[in-house]
Design a protein around this motif. Structure first.
Motif, PDB file in Angstrom:
ATOM      1  N   ILE B  46      23.246  -2.241 -40.122  1.00 19.30           N
ATOM      2  CA  ILE B  46      24.433  -2.752 -40.807  1.00 19.30           C
ATOM      3  C   ILE B  46      25.232  -1.514 -41.210  1.00 19.30           C
ATOM      4  O   ILE B  46      24.776  -0.738 -42.048  1.00 19.30           O
ATOM      5  N   VAL B  47      26.363  -1.298 -40.544  1.00 19.40           N
ATOM      6  CA  VAL B  47      27.116  -0.054 -40.759  1.00 19.40           C
ATOM      7  C   VAL B  47      28.595  -0.352 -40.969  1.00 19.40           C
ATOM      8  O   VAL B  47      29.116  -1.362 -40.493  1.00 19.40           O
ATOM      9  N   PRO B  48      29.295   0.543 -41.698  1.00 21.63           N
ATOM     10  CA  PRO B  48      30.743   0.378 -41.835  1.00 21.63           C
ATOM     11  C   PRO B  48      31.395   0.505 -40.461  1.00 21.63           C
ATOM     12  O   PRO B  48      31.017   1.371 -39.672  1.00 21.63           O
ATOM     13  N   PHE B  49      32.337  -0.392 -40.171  1.00 25.52           N
ATOM     14  CA  PHE B  49      32.998  -0.386 -38.865  1.00 25.52           C
ATOM     15  C   PHE B  49      33.559   1.004 -38.531  1.00 25.52           C
ATOM     16  O   PHE B  49      33.447   1.479 -37.410  1.00 25.52           O
ATOM     17  N   ASP B  50      34.129   1.652 -39.555  1.00 21.46           N
ATOM     18  CA  ASP B  50      34.771   2.954 -39.325  1.00 21.46           C
ATOM     19  C   ASP B  50      33.787   4.033 -38.883  1.00 21.46           C
ATOM     20  O   ASP B  50      34.187   5.054 -38.333  1.00 21.46           O
ATOM     21  N   ASP B  51      32.500   3.809 -39.142  1.00 26.33           N
ATOM     22  CA  ASP B  51      31.511   4.839 -38.805  1.00 26.33           C
ATOM     23  C   ASP B  51      31.097   4.816 -37.340  1.00 26.33           C
ATOM     24  O   ASP B  51      30.486   5.759 -36.854  1.00 26.33           O
ATOM     25  N   ILE B  52      31.433   3.724 -36.642  1.00 27.11           N
ATOM     26  CA  ILE B  52      30.936   3.571 -35.277  1.00 27.11           C
ATOM     27  C   ILE B  52      31.443   4.704 -34.402  1.00 27.11           C
ATOM     28  O   ILE B  52      30.702   5.310 -33.647  1.00 27.11           O
ATOM     29  N   PHE B  53      32.714   5.003 -34.554  1.00 32.47           N
ATOM     30  CA  PHE B  53      33.309   6.001 -33.671  1.00 32.47           C
ATOM     31  C   PHE B  53      32.908   7.417 -34.060  1.00 32.47           C
ATOM     32  O   PHE B  53      32.714   8.285 -33.215  1.00 32.47           O
ATOM     33  N   THR B  54      32.792   7.615 -35.383  1.00 32.91           N
ATOM     34  CA  THR B  54      32.524   8.977 -35.849  1.00 32.91           C
ATOM     35  C   THR B  54      31.046   9.311 -35.815  1.00 32.91           C
ATOM     36  O   THR B  54      30.669  10.461 -35.994  1.00 32.91           O
ATOM     37  N   ASN B  55      30.191   8.283 -35.586  1.00 37.03           N
ATOM     38  CA  ASN B  55      28.751   8.536 -35.601  1.00 37.03           C
ATOM     39  C   ASN B  55      28.344   9.553 -34.553  1.00 37.03           C
ATOM     40  O   ASN B  55      29.024   9.762 -33.560  1.00 37.03           O
ATOM     41  N   LEU B  56      27.197  10.138 -34.793  1.00 38.97           N
ATOM     42  CA  LEU B  56      26.640  11.134 -33.891  1.00 38.97           C
ATOM     43  C   LEU B  56      26.630  10.588 -32.461  1.00 38.97           C
ATOM     44  O   LEU B  56      26.145   9.505 -32.193  1.00 38.97           O
ATOM     45  N   GLY B  58      29.136   9.617 -30.716  1.00 40.96           N
ATOM     46  CA  GLY B  58      30.190   8.638 -30.458  1.00 40.96           C
ATOM     47  C   GLY B  58      31.149   9.066 -29.364  1.00 40.96           C
ATOM     48  O   GLY B  58      31.741   8.241 -28.686  1.00 40.96           O
ATOM     49  N   ASP B  59      31.288  10.399 -29.183  1.00 38.84           N
ATOM     50  CA  ASP B  59      32.234  10.870 -28.162  1.00 38.84           C
ATOM     51  C   ASP B  59      31.535  11.206 -26.837  1.00 38.84           C
ATOM     52  O   ASP B  59      32.149  11.701 -25.906  1.00 38.84           O
ATOM     53  N   GLU B  60      30.256  10.914 -26.770  1.00 36.32           N
ATOM     54  CA  GLU B  60      29.518  11.149 -25.533  1.00 36.32           C
ATOM     55  C   GLU B  60      29.928  10.097 -24.498  1.00 36.32           C
ATOM     56  O   GLU B  60      30.045   8.921 -24.825  1.00 36.32           O
ATOM     57  N   VAL B  61      30.152  10.523 -23.255  1.00 31.73           N
ATOM     58  CA  VAL B  61      30.550   9.563 -22.217  1.00 31.73           C
ATOM     59  C   VAL B  61      29.300   8.958 -21.588  1.00 31.73           C
ATOM     60  O   VAL B  61      28.398   9.677 -21.171  1.00 31.73           O
ATOM     61  N   VAL B  62      29.250   7.636 -21.564  1.00 34.37           N
ATOM     62  CA  VAL B  62      28.045   6.936 -21.105  1.00 34.37           C
ATOM     63  C   VAL B  62      28.411   5.783 -20.164  1.00 34.37           C
ATOM     64  O   VAL B  62      29.578   5.407 -20.060  1.00 34.37           O
TER      65      VAL B  62
END
Lengths: 119, 199
Positions: B46-56, B58-62
């Motif tokens: 259960i996480v704040p929506f805003d944290d999804i992108f900034t999470n560890l 998050g910028d990795e291409v998959v």
């Protein structure tokens, strides 16, 4: 009355199994939520049969089966896990489990495994 | 229901739903890849929506496979692989070693996602007695944060905090095979919990 130890990390699943067993004349003497506790409870309660989950924190069910079998080679353990792949079933049987019930299960399947072992 | 208000036994029941789905999904994956597949204990995040992108990471291409959950409960399944792992799976299934994921490779990954998501949903459906149907899979290649946040929005989850059920699959003991997310639409959780008799 057959004395049973239920091992599963989910309290909800322990409740479900306990309910099935108690309605059918089994005595649930203890519960454990990981492998370490399972070994501890086995040594304390010496149940007739154990139902054992596999995916659990701290110590998984396969390791727990090995540890219990080392303490009591005649221990009767039924695996009760969603991890039904062949390699996992073989690991469990090799470790000393007598039967393998795959989740989700029908209550009859659990009862059948128990009655086979406790007869 | 606000996700923060879920009780300990409700979270526990949802985690077990995730466990049963994932265990059966691991069995399907293991049959498909002809190797043993392990998994971690599933987690309810259960996480704040805003944290999804900034999470560890998050910028990795998959590489991600998305399967819509249709039927009496709705939501999305997202199965994410690192590029190297996607190439490994493609090679395991086709015998062809690729430098990058080709069109044919994407279709392999889509089929893997289809089989794994279907096993997951079948198991949940059997466990809860709820009718659940998977859609055809869609494959995407993007930043993890972008794929995740899109999937949450697709699942009508864009409030302050969002919920997902996550499992990590691995093989050869430690090698991460893929991250699997079940992202339910609001309302689905209540239905699952009701069916399981957990108020």
């Amino acid at each position: 009355m057959t004395r049973v130890l239920i091992v599963d990390d989910a309290a909800f699943m322990r409740m479900m199994i306990k309910d099935i067993l108690e309605k059918n004349g089994y005595d649930v003497v203890a519960e454990a939520n990981n492998g370490i506790k399972a070994v501890e409870m086995y040594k304390r309660e010496r149940p007739d049969v154990v139902t054992m989950d596999i995916t659990m924190p701290d110590m998984d069910g396969i390791e727990a089966v090995k540890a219990i079998k080392e303490f009591d080679p005649s221990a009767k353990i039924i695996m009760c896990s969603a991890m039904g792949q062949q390699a996992m079933v073989m690991d469990a049987i090799r470790a000393g489990a007598k039967d393998f019930v795959v989740k989700p299960f029908q209550p009859d399947r659990v009862l059948e495994a128990l009655s086979k072992l406790s007869s | 229901m606000a996700y923060e208000d879920l009780s300990a036994i409700q979270l526990d029941a949802l985690q077990e739903v995730g466990n049963i789905g994932s265990g059966n999904a691991a069995t399907a994956l293991s049959k498909l890849l002809k190797m043993k597949v392990d998994m971690k204990v599933p987690s309810i995040n259960i996480v704040p929506f805003d944290d999804i992108f900034t999470n560890l990471g998050g910028d990795e291409v998959v590489v991600g496979v998305i399967v819509r959950v249709l039927g009496d409960i709705q939501g999305n399944i997202l199965f994410v692989f690192e590029k190297e792992e996607a190439l490994y799976i493609i090679e395991a299934l086709t015998g062809k070693k690729e430098e990058y994921v080709t069109e044919a490779g994407y279709s392999v990954i889509a089929e893997v996602g289809n089989i794994v998501a279907s096993s997951y949903l079948d198991a949940i459906s059997n466990f809860t007695g709820i009718n659940v149907v998977p859609s055809v899979p869609a494959v995407t290649y993007d930043m993890l944060g972008a794929i995740l946040s899109n999937t949450f929005i697709e699942s009508d989850q864009f409030d302050d905090s969002v919920l997902d059920v996550e499992t990590v699959f691995f093989h050869d003991k430690t090698r991460v095979c893929g991250h699997f997310y079940y992202i339910p639409k609001p309302g689905s959780l209540d239905m699952i919990l009701n069916r399981l008799g957990v108020k």
